[in-house]
Write a protein that holds these residues in place. Structure first.
Motif, PDB file in Angstrom:
ATOM      1  N   ASP A 113       0.831  -1.206   0.000  1.00  0.00           N
ATOM      2  CA  ASP A 113       0.000   0.000   0.000  1.00  0.00           C
ATOM      3  C   ASP A 113       0.864   1.253   0.000  1.00  0.00           C
ATOM      4  O   ASP A 113       0.529   2.257  -0.641  1.00  0.00           O
ATOM      5  N   LYS A 114       1.973   1.214   0.724  1.00  0.00           N
ATOM      6  CA  LYS A 114       2.875   2.368   0.785  1.00  0.00           C
ATOM      7  C   LYS A 114       3.425   2.706  -0.600  1.00  0.00           C
ATOM      8  O   LYS A 114       3.467   3.870  -1.006  1.00  0.00           O
ATOM      9  N   VAL A 115       3.833   1.681  -1.333  1.00  0.00           N
ATOM     10  CA  VAL A 115       4.357   1.867  -2.688  1.00  0.00           C
ATOM     11  C   VAL A 115       3.278   2.426  -3.605  1.00  0.00           C
ATOM     12  O   VAL A 115       3.528   3.326  -4.417  1.00  0.00           O
ATOM     13  N   TYR A 116       2.076   1.913  -3.475  1.00  0.00           N
ATOM     14  CA  TYR A 116       0.962   2.352  -4.328  1.00  0.00           C
ATOM     15  C   TYR A 116       0.605   3.811  -4.066  1.00  0.00           C
ATOM     16  O   TYR A 116       0.335   4.576  -4.998  1.00  0.00           O
ATOM     17  N   GLN A 117       0.602   4.202  -2.803  1.00  0.00           N
ATOM     18  CA  GLN A 117       0.292   5.594  -2.466  1.00  0.00           C
ATOM     19  C   GLN A 117       1.355   6.544  -3.002  1.00  0.00           C
ATOM     20  O   GLN A 117       1.051   7.655  -3.432  1.00  0.00           O
ATOM     21  N   GLU A 118       2.612   6.119  -2.985  1.00  0.00           N
ATOM     22  CA  GLU A 118       3.692   6.939  -3.544  1.00  0.00           C
ATOM     23  C   GLU A 118       3.548   7.049  -5.061  1.00  0.00           C
ATOM     24  O   GLU A 118       3.802   8.111  -5.643  1.00  0.00           O
ATOM     25  N   PHE A 119       3.128   5.961  -5.699  1.00  0.00           N
ATOM     26  CA  PHE A 119       2.865   5.976  -7.137  1.00  0.00           C
ATOM     27  C   PHE A 119       1.788   7.009  -7.468  1.00  0.00           C
ATOM     28  O   PHE A 119       1.939   7.832  -8.388  1.00  0.00           O
ATOM     29  N   LYS A 120       0.696   6.997  -6.729  1.00  0.00           N
ATOM     30  CA  LYS A 120      -0.394   7.925  -6.974  1.00  0.00           C
ATOM     31  C   LYS A 120       0.036   9.367  -6.702  1.00  0.00           C
ATOM     32  O   LYS A 120      -0.384  10.292  -7.415  1.00  0.00           O
ATOM     33  N   ARG A 121       0.866   9.568  -5.689  1.00  0.00           N
ATOM     34  CA  ARG A 121       1.362  10.919  -5.396  1.00  0.00           C
ATOM     35  C   ARG A 121       2.152  11.463  -6.577  1.00  0.00           C
ATOM     36  O   ARG A 121       1.978  12.617  -6.980  1.00  0.00           O
ATOM     37  N   ARG A 122       3.005  10.625  -7.153  1.00  0.00           N
ATOM     38  CA  ARG A 122       3.824  11.059  -8.289  1.00  0.00           C
ATOM     39  C   ARG A 122       2.963  11.308  -9.523  1.00  0.00           C
ATOM     40  O   ARG A 122       3.216  12.267 -10.274  1.00  0.00           O
ATOM     41  N   ILE A 123       1.941  10.485  -9.716  1.00  0.00           N
ATOM     42  CA  ILE A 123       1.037  10.685 -10.845  1.00  0.00           C
ATOM     43  C   ILE A 123       0.313  12.025 -10.701  1.00  0.00           C
ATOM     44  O   ILE A 123       0.122  12.751 -11.693  1.00  0.00           O
ATOM     45  N   ARG A 124      -0.092  12.359  -9.488  1.00  0.00           N
ATOM     46  CA  ARG A 124      -0.755  13.653  -9.258  1.00  0.00           C
ATOM     47  C   ARG A 124       0.164  14.811  -9.636  1.00  0.00           C
ATOM     48  O   ARG A 124      -0.287  15.825 -10.170  1.00  0.00           O
ATOM     49  N   GLU A 125       1.449  14.668  -9.356  1.00  0.00           N
ATOM     50  CA  GLU A 125       2.406  15.709  -9.727  1.00  0.00           C
ATOM     51  C   GLU A 125       2.499  15.843 -11.245  1.00  0.00           C
ATOM     52  O   GLU A 125       2.474  16.966 -11.784  1.00  0.00           O
ATOM     53  N   LEU A 126       2.609  14.712 -11.921  1.00  0.00           N
ATOM     54  CA  LEU A 126       2.781  14.726 -13.371  1.00  0.00           C
ATOM     55  C   LEU A 126       1.515  15.138 -14.114  1.00  0.00           C
ATOM     56  O   LEU A 126       1.586  15.554 -15.274  1.00  0.00           O
TER      57      LEU A 126
END
Length: 216
Positions: free
Chosen positions: A81-94
């Protein structure tokens, strides 16, 4: 275990794992796991004279064990879940609408990140979120196009160019609703279709995952 412990322990067994930072040992039962941990700890301390960090050495069920961003759920490997949340955070930036770059550049950077992420985490057998990820990214990209077009006349012209009838193009263009809301309307989805978005350079997460999993 510390990196020094892992490397020297592996070398003592006649194998090398340069750059290794974690070690996982699997056992059938908790009792066996505790026995193995005790024996390994004793071996490392007495035979190799190395320090084992108690806080980093523990016995837990496989579904509570995280290893290099992965965990096990039953017999299947999944990203954490931690990895997935970081993925979504980066997608929000991009895909942030306030990022003042061209859509071409945005889609290029997004594709680089998603492909790289999927090349590593795509071995996860957790299919459930895959389609949701695609839908979420598409909606965010449509939102970015809405923000980029800005003026009502530009929106109407762009929507008509994408095949939306003028009446529906006007209704969408003059709407006072948020970019995020408009990114999910039937008119927006019909004009900026999934196929059109892929033609612009948007990566298809499901297609990447299926390829890695070996599905046609």
């Amino acid at each position: 275990m510390s990196r020094e412990v892992q490397v020297r322990f592996c070398e003592s067994l006649g194998v090398r794992f340069p750059g290794a930072t974690h070690l996982v040992v699997l056992a059938q039962t908790e009792a066996e796991g505790r026995q193995m941990l005790a024996e390994l700890t004793l071996f490392l301390k007495t035979t190799l004279q190395l320090t084992v960090h108690p806080a980093k050495s523990k016995v837990v069920p496989t579904n509570e064990c995280e290893f290099l961003g992965f965990t096990l759920k039953g017999t299947k490997i999944r990203w954490t879940d931690k990895v997935y949340q970081e993925f979504k955070r980066r997608i929000r930036e991009l895909t942030g609408r306030s990022w003042g770059v061209s859509m071409k550049y945005r889609l290029q950077k997004l594709a680089q990140y998603v492909r790289g992420w999927m090349n590593y985490f795509g071995i996860s057998q957790f299919y459930s979120p895959i389609q949701d990820i695609d839908n979420w990214i598409r909606r965010r990209i449509r939102m970015c196009y809405w923000k980029q077009w800005r003026r009502i006349k530009t929106k109407i012209r762009k929507l008509k160019e994408l095949g939306l009838p003028e009446h529906f193009a006007v209704i969408n263009a003059v709407s006072s609703k948020s970019y995020w809301h408009l990114a999910k309307t039937p008119g927006t989805n019909a004009a900026m279709s999934n196929r059109w978005l892929e033609e612009q350079g948007l990566v298809n997460v499901k297609a990447l995952w299926c390829k890695i999993q070996g599905y046609s």
